[in-house]
Structures are given as structure tokens and as C-alpha cells.
Design a protein around this motif. Structure first.
Motif, PDB file in Angstrom:
ATOM      1  N   LEU A 131       3.350   6.470  -0.985  1.00 40.97           N
ATOM      2  CA  LEU A 131       3.231   6.049  -2.382  1.00 40.97           C
ATOM      3  C   LEU A 131       1.867   5.414  -2.581  1.00 40.97           C
ATOM      4  O   LEU A 131       1.224   4.970  -1.625  1.00 40.97           O
ATOM      5  N   SER A 132       1.449   5.329  -3.827  1.00 37.72           N
ATOM      6  CA  SER A 132       0.190   4.690  -4.159  1.00 37.72           C
ATOM      7  C   SER A 132       0.465   3.370  -4.862  1.00 37.72           C
ATOM      8  O   SER A 132       1.269   3.312  -5.797  1.00 37.72           O
ATOM      9  N   PHE A 133      -0.190   2.304  -4.401  1.00 38.28           N
ATOM     10  CA  PHE A 133      -0.061   0.976  -4.990  1.00 38.28           C
ATOM     11  C   PHE A 133      -1.443   0.526  -5.427  1.00 38.28           C
ATOM     12  O   PHE A 133      -2.302   0.278  -4.577  1.00 38.28           O
ATOM     13  N   GLY A 134      -1.661   0.460  -6.728  1.00 35.12           N
ATOM     14  CA  GLY A 134      -2.980   0.069  -7.229  1.00 35.12           C
ATOM     15  C   GLY A 134      -4.064   1.033  -6.794  1.00 35.12           C
ATOM     16  O   GLY A 134      -5.176   0.611  -6.511  1.00 35.12           O
ATOM     17  N   GLY A 135      -3.728   2.310  -6.692  1.00 37.17           N
ATOM     18  CA  GLY A 135      -4.705   3.315  -6.284  1.00 37.17           C
ATOM     19  C   GLY A 135      -4.902   3.426  -4.785  1.00 37.17           C
ATOM     20  O   GLY A 135      -5.685   4.240  -4.324  1.00 37.17           O
ATOM     21  N   VAL A 136      -4.190   2.613  -4.005  1.00 33.91           N
ATOM     22  CA  VAL A 136      -4.320   2.642  -2.549  1.00 33.91           C
ATOM     23  C   VAL A 136      -3.097   3.343  -1.963  1.00 33.91           C
ATOM     24  O   VAL A 136      -1.970   2.897  -2.164  1.00 33.91           O
ATOM     25  N   PRO A 137      -3.294   4.453  -1.247  1.00 35.65           N
ATOM     26  CA  PRO A 137      -2.149   5.137  -0.650  1.00 35.65           C
ATOM     27  C   PRO A 137      -1.549   4.332   0.499  1.00 35.65           C
ATOM     28  O   PRO A 137      -2.276   3.740   1.289  1.00 35.65           O
ATOM     29  N   GLU A 138      -0.237   4.306   0.548  1.00 37.77           N
ATOM     30  CA  GLU A 138       0.486   3.548   1.579  1.00 37.77           C
ATOM     31  C   GLU A 138       1.618   4.423   2.117  1.00 37.77           C
ATOM     32  O   GLU A 138       2.177   5.237   1.404  1.00 37.77           O
ATOM     33  N   LYS A 139       1.957   4.200   3.375  1.00 32.67           N
ATOM     34  CA  LYS A 139       3.100   4.865   3.995  1.00 32.67           C
ATOM     35  C   LYS A 139       4.135   3.791   4.294  1.00 32.67           C
ATOM     36  O   LYS A 139       3.815   2.797   4.930  1.00 32.67           O
ATOM     37  N   LEU A 140       5.361   3.971   3.814  1.00 28.04           N
ATOM     38  CA  LEU A 140       6.429   3.004   4.013  1.00 28.04           C
ATOM     39  C   LEU A 140       7.517   3.603   4.888  1.00 28.04           C
ATOM     40  O   LEU A 140       7.797   4.799   4.799  1.00 28.04           O
TER      41      LEU A 140
END
Length: 192
Positions: free
Chosen positions: A85-94
Motif C-alpha cells: 500500500l502507499s502511505f503519503g506517496g511512500v510504498p509500504e509492505k505490510l
């Protein structure tokens, strides 16, 4: 009243978590059908959860993610799911174990499930816990290395804008090569 030795409450919670797992597996295979989309709330402190330190700081206890238009790499495991997912334009893996889920809601059909996190008969395998811990540790080390490298990068001295900026950092006015003055913003700030 007799004591519930079968723990129906835990059996029902685990069965409903199994439904969430099946729903996510179907979406992983075929995508979201129609107007369906999901809000998934989970405890960020639960064993096996993997979120970046940045997200952990922002959501120290609980967070809610939305699986709708922009998510990727939805992988469904036996005990947890992974999603990008992207949070504030930063891609993250959860990584979210099913046992960490507090709520599952599909607003398109007003379908909702609530869970009591940690109230499960399922135990997370040691490999999952170790893998999440190792990834988190590696991620933190990478961030620390980047911060240290950035902080230790020396500024180049010599002619040019960088040298002028270095000289101006003292809050002292300096003459530049073209005759103008270089002044740091610190020179205008009130000193204590």
C-alpha cells in the motif's frame, strides 16, 4: 451456569477469521469484483505484524487499511496476509496475521465483522514470527545506515555555491566571488 469448556467464542472468532482469509484469497486471485472494497483494522502491536518504523510511530496501537483501488502484491498465507500500500506517496509492505485483525468491513454491501485480537486458538508459527522480526531488524538497520551515511557526508569546501553556503552557515556575512554578500538566515534569527 456451566463453564464453556469448548470455548465457542474462540471457535467462532477463528471461523470468521477463516472467512476473511477466503475473501482475501479470492480477491488475490481475481481482483475486487464490482464495488466491493475493504476496511481492515488491526493491532500494530500484535505478534507477527510487520509495518515500517515510520508507520509504527504513526499508528502505535492500531491502524486501518483500505483495499480498494491502489494496493498490490496481495499474498495470502496460512496465518497472515501481505499487501503493498502507499502511505503519503511512500510504498509500504505490510504483514498482518489474521489473529491481529480487529475489524473487517465492506461498505459496498454493509458487511462487517468484529474480532477480539489475540483471542484465538491459532498459534502463529515460530518461522513467521522470526521472519517478521528479521525483516523488521534489517529494515531498521538500513534506515540507521542511511541516516548515519547522510549525517557523515562531508560538505565539499572550495569555490562555488557550496563553499559560500558553508561560510554563511556561521551567520557571518562573506563576500562572494562576484562581489555580492552571502548571508545565512541564521544571521537574522534572534539569538538566545
Amino acid at each position: 451456569m456451566a463453564e464453556d469448556l469448548l470455548r465457542y467464542d474462540i471457535l467462532i472468532q477463528d471461523a470468521l477469521r477463516g472467512a476473511v482469509k477466503k475473501i482475501l484469497a479470492e480477491v488475490g486471485r481475481t481482483g475486487l469484483p464490482g464495488e466491493h472494497h475493504f476496511y481492515i483494522a488491526f493491532e500494530t502491536t500484535a505478534p507477527g505484524v510487520r509495518v515500517s518504523p515510520r508507520l509504527k510511530e504513526r499508528y502505535p496501537q492500531e491502524m486501518t487499511i483500505v483495499l480498494q483501488h491502489q494496493f498490490w502484491d496481495l499474498n495470502i498465507g496460512e496465518h497472515a496476509f501481505e499487501v503493498g500500500l502507499s502511505f503519503g506517496g511512500v510504498p509500504e509492505k505490510l504483514v498482518v496475521p489474521y489473529s491481529a485483525i480487529k475489524g473487517f468491513f465492506d461498505p459496498s454491501v454493509q458487511f462487517a465483522l468484529e474480532f477480539d485480537p489475540g483471542k484465538t486458538a491459532e498459534e502463529l508459527p515460530e518461522e513467521l514470527l522470526e521472519a517478521v522480526e528479521e525483516l523488521t531488524r534489517a529494515e531498521q538497520e538500513a534506515e540507521e545506515t542511511l541516516a548515519t551515511t547522510t549525517a557523515e557526508t562531508p560538505r565539499k569546501k572550495g569555490k562555488g555555491a557550496a563553499a559560500k553556503a558553508d561560510a554563511a552557515d556561521d551567520g557571518v556575512m562573506q563576500k562572494s566571488d562576484n562581489g555580492g554578500e552571502v548571508v545565512s538566515l541564521d544571521a537574522f534569527r534572534k539569538k538566545p
